[in-house]
Design an enzyme around this catalytic site. Structure first.
Site, PDB file in Angstrom:
ATOM      1  N   PHE A 141       0.858  -1.186   0.000  1.00  0.00           N
ATOM      2  CA  PHE A 141       0.000   0.000   0.000  1.00  0.00           C
ATOM      3  C   PHE A 141       0.889   1.230   0.000  1.00  0.00           C
ATOM      4  O   PHE A 141       1.612   1.489   0.956  1.00  0.00           O
ATOM      5  CB  PHE A 141      -0.961   0.049   1.203  1.00  0.00           C
ATOM      6  CG  PHE A 141      -1.924   1.200   1.049  1.00  0.00           C
ATOM      7  CD1 PHE A 141      -3.100   1.050   0.337  1.00  0.00           C
ATOM      8  CD2 PHE A 141      -1.619   2.466   1.555  1.00  0.00           C
ATOM      9  CE1 PHE A 141      -3.969   2.132   0.137  1.00  0.00           C
ATOM     10  CE2 PHE A 141      -2.485   3.545   1.359  1.00  0.00           C
ATOM     11  CZ  PHE A 141      -3.662   3.374   0.652  1.00  0.00           C
ATOM     12  N   ASP A 226       9.584   2.931   1.699  1.00  0.00           N
ATOM     13  CA  ASP A 226       8.405   3.719   2.052  1.00  0.00           C
ATOM     14  C   ASP A 226       8.182   3.553   3.551  1.00  0.00           C
ATOM     15  O   ASP A 226       7.637   2.552   4.006  1.00  0.00           O
ATOM     16  CB  ASP A 226       7.185   3.237   1.248  1.00  0.00           C
ATOM     17  CG  ASP A 226       5.915   4.016   1.615  1.00  0.00           C
ATOM     18  OD1 ASP A 226       5.926   4.718   2.644  1.00  0.00           O
ATOM     19  OD2 ASP A 226       4.921   3.902   0.873  1.00  0.00           O
ATOM     20  N   LYS A 255       2.913  11.133   6.991  1.00  0.00           N
ATOM     21  CA  LYS A 255       2.114  10.933   8.204  1.00  0.00           C
ATOM     22  C   LYS A 255       2.653  11.692   9.425  1.00  0.00           C
ATOM     23  O   LYS A 255       2.396  12.873   9.560  1.00  0.00           O
ATOM     24  CB  LYS A 255       1.968   9.444   8.487  1.00  0.00           C
ATOM     25  CG  LYS A 255       1.121   8.722   7.421  1.00  0.00           C
ATOM     26  CD  LYS A 255       0.728   7.344   7.866  1.00  0.00           C
ATOM     27  CE  LYS A 255       0.122   6.504   6.747  1.00  0.00           C
ATOM     28  NZ  LYS A 255      -1.278   6.778   6.487  1.00  0.00           N
TER      29      LYS A 255
HETATM   30  C1  PLP Z   1       3.182   2.876   3.550  1.00  0.00           C
HETATM   31  C2  PLP Z   1       2.269   3.953   3.050  1.00  0.00           C
HETATM   32  N1  PLP Z   1       2.612   4.664   1.966  1.00  0.00           N
HETATM   33  C3  PLP Z   1       1.835   5.655   1.504  1.00  0.00           C
HETATM   34  C4  PLP Z   1       0.630   5.969   2.095  1.00  0.00           C
HETATM   35  C5  PLP Z   1      -0.225   7.058   1.532  1.00  0.00           C
HETATM   36  O1  PLP Z   1      -0.226   8.185   2.353  1.00  0.00           O
HETATM   37  P1  PLP Z   1      -1.349   9.303   2.190  1.00  0.00           P
HETATM   38  O2  PLP Z   1      -2.646   8.717   2.640  1.00  0.00           O
HETATM   39  O3  PLP Z   1      -0.884  10.425   3.074  1.00  0.00           O
HETATM   40  O4  PLP Z   1      -1.375   9.686   0.747  1.00  0.00           O
HETATM   41  C6  PLP Z   1       0.225   5.239   3.212  1.00  0.00           C
HETATM   42  C7  PLP Z   1      -1.061   5.521   3.869  1.00  0.00           C
HETATM   43  O5  PLP Z   1      -1.601   4.742   4.615  1.00  0.00           O
HETATM   44  C8  PLP Z   1       1.059   4.202   3.700  1.00  0.00           C
HETATM   45  O6  PLP Z   1       0.716   3.477   4.768  1.00  0.00           O
END
Ligand code: PLP
Length: 401
Positions: A141, A226, A255
């Protein structure tokens, strides 16, 4: 109709139904607690999907934001502002890297990482035009944009959003042989979550991340971590990669970087990698704005103390011991995670993740399910041991232990 029911009905009438929230309407929050419009209190065991690592309305962060609100909030990148250099310098230092490209949301930062890796591939590695490939993991994700969902394996996230962006190869998470086989001379990056959060807090087999690090180094491929959800103290270290002694070529952060106040995300890497950009090739009106930088600077200062990482490691050890005991009862089939972060698979006889979340809500605890049977636990790192124990007692109560 109660106030809660009226507000939910009004929201349903005037908003797209992209979420299925628990039927609670929050009015105020403080630390690890939220209060709804009827005055009921709830312990927050989700922390805004780890955006609230430092708790709701953390005083230091609120003060930093307030002070900046009285100075300047937005300049756009058309001009310099006096918080930008400190933010980039200190974030780079926290990451042990050299250069920062600020954005706002996590998805934007992942998009930025994809663009950076492709440009690096063409300009530095010498990949033929339009041939760059990025290897990602199944069950990933990384966000919700059209390019990102193009390499999702979740049918819900993908269906009817095509045509999809090409240039990605998906391999099973944790499978080193598949990873080795997927890398070609046109591979510019491997993009991985060091722990897959949304997939249910999946920790890869020990040795996987170091082996991917080794492989990517050998093959001149960027290792992009990530750490949007796993980073910034959540797992008991600043970065989840640290548990395996891995230093990637690029961190993607978001986040908690915005302290639960403003969206702040960033790509952090070497001067060589981020040096591929020239003015006009990438940007964002809000990325790196003064308010975002002021809040993030305070977040970085708090992480520098190591206090939050230590707290997550210590309370996380307690959390995992308690959840392990719950697994021994057979009510729970698996527990995964690190630090104050756990994915708990509920035995089918004791309800779905959603049903357990609803029963927890009735007992004053807010948590969230994922992938049907899994309950996710990720409290603010400022939670007290007593509150955590109370929350766990509610979970035991729901499971009839
Ligand atoms: C590992 C990871 N990458 C990217 C995102 C996407 O972040 P955003 O919701 O701020 O676009 C998330 C969101 O849950 C995430 O957990």
């Amino acid at each position: 109709m109660t106030t809660t029911e009226a507000l939910i009905a009004a929201a349903d009438a005037h908003s797209a139904h992209t979420y299925d929230p628990l039927p609670v309407v929050v009015a105020t929050a403080d630390g690890a607690w939220m209060t709804d419009v009827e005055g009921r209190r709830y312990l927050d065991l989700l922390a805004g999907y780890s955006a609230l690592n430092f708790g709701h309305r953390n005083r230091r962060l609120i003060e930093a934001a307030k002070a900046q609100l009285e100075r300047v909030t937005l300049t756009s990148r058309a001009f310099h502002h006096d918080r930008f250099a400190a933010f980039c310098g200190e974030l780079a230092e926290l990451c042990g890297m050299e250069s920062v490209l600020p954005m706002n949301t996590g998805a934007e930062a992942v998009e930025t990482a994809v663009k950076t890796a492709r440009k690096w591939g063409y300009r530095v590695k010498g990949v033929p035009a339009e041939r760059a490939k990025i290897v990602v993991a199944g069950n990933n994700f990384h966000g919700r944009t059209t390019t990102i969902i193009s390499f999702s394996t979740d049918p819900e996230a993908r269906a009817d959003f095509g045509p999809y962006t090409p240039g990605f190869e998906i391999v099973p998470y944790g499978d080193l042989t598949a990873m080795r086989g997927a890398l070609t001379e046109n591979t510019v990056a491997v993009l991985l979550e060091p722990i897959q959060g949304e997939a249910g807090v999946l920790v890869p087999p020990a040795g996987y991340l170091p082996a991917v690090r080794e492989l990517t180094r050998e093959r001149n491929v960027l290792f992009v971590a990530d750490e949007i959800q796993s980073g910034l103290g959540r797992t008991g270290r600043t970065f989840a990669c640290e548990h395996e002694g891995v230093v990637p070529d690029m961190y993607v952060l978001g986040k908690a970087l915005g302290g639960g106040i403003v969206p702040v995300s960033a790509v952090v890497s070497s001067a060589e990698v981020l040096g591929v950009f020239r003015p006009g090739e990438h940007g964002s009106t809000f990325g790196g704005n003064p308010l975002a930088c002021a809040v993030a600077l305070e977040v970085i200062a708090m992480l520098r103390s190591g206090e939050y990482q230590a707290r997550s490691a210590e309370l996380g050890g307690h959390l995992h011991r308690e959840l392990g005991a719950l697994a021994d009862t057979g009510r729970v089939t698996a527990v995964r995670g690190r630090g104050l972060w756990a994915g708990v698979d509920i035995a089918p006889a004791y309800g779905t993740g959603r049903e357990v979340s609803e029963k927890l809500m009735d007992r004053g605890v807010l948590a969230k399910d994922t992938y049907g049977a899994t309950l996710r636990i990720a409290p603010p790192l400022v939670i007290s041991k007593e509150d955590l124990d109370w929350g766990l007692a509610q979970l035991r109560g729901v499971l009839g232990v």
